[in-house]
Design a protein around this motif. Sequence first.
Motif, PDB file in Angstrom:
ATOM      1  N   THR A  10     -57.888   2.631 -27.214  1.00  0.00           N
ATOM      2  CA  THR A  10     -58.538   2.628 -28.538  1.00  0.00           C
ATOM      3  C   THR A  10     -57.831   3.614 -29.475  1.00  0.00           C
ATOM      4  N   GLU A  11     -57.455   4.782 -28.946  1.00  0.00           N
ATOM      5  CA  GLU A  11     -56.733   5.769 -29.771  1.00  0.00           C
ATOM      6  C   GLU A  11     -55.364   5.219 -30.154  1.00  0.00           C
ATOM      7  N   ARG A  12     -54.731   4.546 -29.211  1.00  0.00           N
ATOM      8  CA  ARG A  12     -53.405   3.961 -29.467  1.00  0.00           C
ATOM      9  C   ARG A  12     -53.510   2.891 -30.559  1.00  0.00           C
ATOM     10  N   CYS A  13     -54.591   2.110 -30.534  1.00  0.00           N
ATOM     11  CA  CYS A  13     -54.766   1.054 -31.543  1.00  0.00           C
ATOM     12  C   CYS A  13     -54.953   1.666 -32.935  1.00  0.00           C
ATOM     13  N   ILE A  14     -55.708   2.741 -33.021  1.00  0.00           N
ATOM     14  CA  ILE A  14     -55.920   3.395 -34.326  1.00  0.00           C
ATOM     15  C   ILE A  14     -54.578   3.888 -34.865  1.00  0.00           C
ATOM     16  N   GLU A  15     -53.768   4.495 -34.001  1.00  0.00           N
ATOM     17  CA  GLU A  15     -52.440   4.968 -34.432  1.00  0.00           C
ATOM     18  C   GLU A  15     -51.565   3.787 -34.833  1.00  0.00           C
ATOM     19  N   SER A  16     -51.658   2.717 -34.064  1.00  0.00           N
ATOM     20  CA  SER A  16     -50.807   1.552 -34.302  1.00  0.00           C
ATOM     21  C   SER A  16     -51.157   0.880 -35.632  1.00  0.00           C
ATOM     22  N   LEU A  17     -52.448   0.800 -35.959  1.00  0.00           N
ATOM     23  CA  LEU A  17     -52.855   0.194 -37.243  1.00  0.00           C
ATOM     24  C   LEU A  17     -52.372   1.065 -38.400  1.00  0.00           C
ATOM     25  N   THR A  18     -52.405   2.384 -38.202  1.00  0.00           N
ATOM     26  CA  THR A  18     -51.899   3.298 -39.240  1.00  0.00           C
ATOM     27  C   THR A  18     -50.397   3.117 -39.406  1.00  0.00           C
ATOM     28  N   ALA A  19     -49.708   3.004 -38.272  1.00  0.00           N
ATOM     29  CA  ALA A  19     -48.245   2.881 -38.315  1.00  0.00           C
ATOM     30  C   ALA A  19     -47.808   1.562 -38.951  1.00  0.00           C
ATOM     31  N   VAL A  20     -48.535   0.472 -38.671  1.00  0.00           N
ATOM     32  CA  VAL A  20     -48.099  -0.826 -39.218  1.00  0.00           C
ATOM     33  C   VAL A  20     -48.289  -0.838 -40.733  1.00  0.00           C
ATOM     34  N   PHE A  21     -49.330  -0.154 -41.206  1.00  0.00           N
ATOM     35  CA  PHE A  21     -49.513  -0.049 -42.665  1.00  0.00           C
ATOM     36  C   PHE A  21     -48.355   0.744 -43.268  1.00  0.00           C
ATOM     37  N   GLN A  22     -48.043   1.881 -42.634  1.00  0.00           N
ATOM     38  CA  GLN A  22     -46.942   2.736 -43.125  1.00  0.00           C
ATOM     39  C   GLN A  22     -45.623   1.986 -43.136  1.00  0.00           C
ATOM     40  N   LYS A  23     -45.389   1.218 -42.071  1.00  0.00           N
ATOM     41  CA  LYS A  23     -44.123   0.478 -41.935  1.00  0.00           C
ATOM     42  C   LYS A  23     -43.949  -0.467 -43.123  1.00  0.00           C
ATOM     43  N   ALA A  37     -46.015  -8.504 -52.522  1.00  0.00           N
ATOM     44  CA  ALA A  37     -44.891  -9.004 -51.707  1.00  0.00           C
ATOM     45  C   ALA A  37     -44.950  -8.415 -50.292  1.00  0.00           C
ATOM     46  N   LYS A  38     -45.239  -7.117 -50.212  1.00  0.00           N
ATOM     47  CA  LYS A  38     -45.294  -6.461 -48.888  1.00  0.00           C
ATOM     48  C   LYS A  38     -46.499  -6.974 -48.092  1.00  0.00           C
ATOM     49  N   PHE A  39     -47.579  -7.257 -48.795  1.00  0.00           N
ATOM     50  CA  PHE A  39     -48.794  -7.809 -48.139  1.00  0.00           C
ATOM     51  C   PHE A  39     -48.457  -9.176 -47.508  1.00  0.00           C
ATOM     52  N   LEU A  40     -47.734 -10.025 -48.249  1.00  0.00           N
ATOM     53  CA  LEU A  40     -47.381 -11.361 -47.735  1.00  0.00           C
ATOM     54  C   LEU A  40     -46.475 -11.243 -46.511  1.00  0.00           C
ATOM     55  N   ILE A  41     -45.535 -10.301 -46.549  1.00  0.00           N
ATOM     56  CA  ILE A  41     -44.642 -10.083 -45.383  1.00  0.00           C
ATOM     57  C   ILE A  41     -45.472  -9.613 -44.192  1.00  0.00           C
ATOM     58  N   LEU A  42     -46.387  -8.664 -44.428  1.00  0.00           N
ATOM     59  CA  LEU A  42     -47.237  -8.148 -43.335  1.00  0.00           C
ATOM     60  C   LEU A  42     -48.058  -9.292 -42.725  1.00  0.00           C
ATOM     61  N   MET A  43     -48.650 -10.117 -43.584  1.00  0.00           N
ATOM     62  CA  MET A  43     -49.507 -11.202 -43.085  1.00  0.00           C
ATOM     63  C   MET A  43     -48.705 -12.172 -42.209  1.00  0.00           C
ATOM     64  N   ASN A  44     -47.463 -12.447 -42.614  1.00  0.00           N
ATOM     65  CA  ASN A  44     -46.658 -13.418 -41.862  1.00  0.00           C
ATOM     66  C   ASN A  44     -46.038 -12.833 -40.604  1.00  0.00           C
ATOM     67  N   THR A  45     -45.731 -11.528 -40.655  1.00  0.00           N
ATOM     68  CA  THR A  45     -45.060 -10.948 -39.475  1.00  0.00           C
ATOM     69  C   THR A  45     -46.056 -10.345 -38.489  1.00  0.00           C
ATOM     70  N   GLU A  46     -47.113  -9.719 -38.964  1.00  0.00           N
ATOM     71  CA  GLU A  46     -48.041  -8.997 -38.084  1.00  0.00           C
ATOM     72  C   GLU A  46     -49.314  -9.790 -37.767  1.00  0.00           C
ATOM     73  N   LEU A  47     -49.653 -10.726 -38.637  1.00  0.00           N
ATOM     74  CA  LEU A  47     -50.913 -11.460 -38.446  1.00  0.00           C
ATOM     75  C   LEU A  47     -50.658 -12.967 -38.535  1.00  0.00           C
ATOM     76  N   GLY A  48     -49.552 -13.383 -37.898  1.00  0.00           N
ATOM     77  CA  GLY A  48     -49.129 -14.785 -37.955  1.00  0.00           C
ATOM     78  C   GLY A  48     -50.169 -15.734 -37.378  1.00  0.00           C
ATOM     79  N   ALA A  49     -50.879 -15.321 -36.341  1.00  0.00           N
ATOM     80  CA  ALA A  49     -51.861 -16.222 -35.712  1.00  0.00           C
ATOM     81  C   ALA A  49     -52.918 -16.625 -36.747  1.00  0.00           C
ATOM     82  N   PHE A  50     -53.350 -15.665 -37.561  1.00  0.00           N
ATOM     83  CA  PHE A  50     -54.327 -15.968 -38.621  1.00  0.00           C
ATOM     84  C   PHE A  50     -53.646 -16.777 -39.723  1.00  0.00           C
ATOM     85  N   THR A  51     -52.498 -16.290 -40.185  1.00  0.00           N
ATOM     86  CA  THR A  51     -51.838 -16.852 -41.372  1.00  0.00           C
ATOM     87  C   THR A  51     -51.420 -18.295 -41.130  1.00  0.00           C
ATOM     88  N   LYS A  52     -50.831 -18.570 -39.961  1.00  0.00           N
ATOM     89  CA  LYS A  52     -50.317 -19.932 -39.711  1.00  0.00           C
ATOM     90  C   LYS A  52     -51.455 -20.927 -39.489  1.00  0.00           C
TER      91      LYS A  52
END
Lengths: 103, 103
Positions: A10-23, A37-52
């Motif tokens: 759970t701690e790792r997930c919190i860090e990971s969500l912070t890091a993916v936003f920063q990235k 533009a960055k939101f669209l890239i994030l949606m397609n690369t990090e949340l493809g299962a939802f987006t597609k």
Amino acid sequence: MAKISSPTETERCIESLTAVFQKHAGRDGNNSKLSKAKFLILMNTELGAFTKNQKDPGVLDHLMKKLDLDSDGQLDFQEFLNLIGGLAIACHDSFIKSTSSQK
Amino acid sequence: MAKISSPTETERCIESLTAVFQKHAGRDGNNSKLSKAKFLILMNTELGAFTKNQKDPGVLDHLMKKLDLDSDGQLDFQEFLNLIGGLAIACHDSFIKSTSSQK
């Protein structure tokens, strides 16, 4: 010396969500936000299962408008967390439905 | 057949946060909430880095009251997500401070 335990999942997930936003948001001075533009890239690369899975091509535009509470055309970290929260609630609700229907 | 890609780290974290809530909330019929006792167990087992760092012994009681928006003595999934969001914002803010002070 106090033993430093490794982070839990759970701690790792919190860090990971912070890091993916920063990235994706990157840093323009002290301002760390996601442009459209960055939101669209994030949606397609990090949340493809939802987006597609979306049939409506306008769903990401609509989602960005809904998330952008202060209408500044960007998503700050709190607005990004609302996105993650919404997806987690959808995931939770489908879990509840699937386990209730097994009864 | 459409190729099913493996979940990304962000998708896995959303599933993992849902699963950790389910693990601790358990299921009483259709009601999936964290009692105070279950909340304390979750805080100590899943969020030990935060919990063990608190000097005030009453911090978890205070946190539970603050999170329990409908004051039913339990945390539903949305209220649990507010906890995760709060911790993520603290993590994000310390990241921003640490990178700004490096300039």
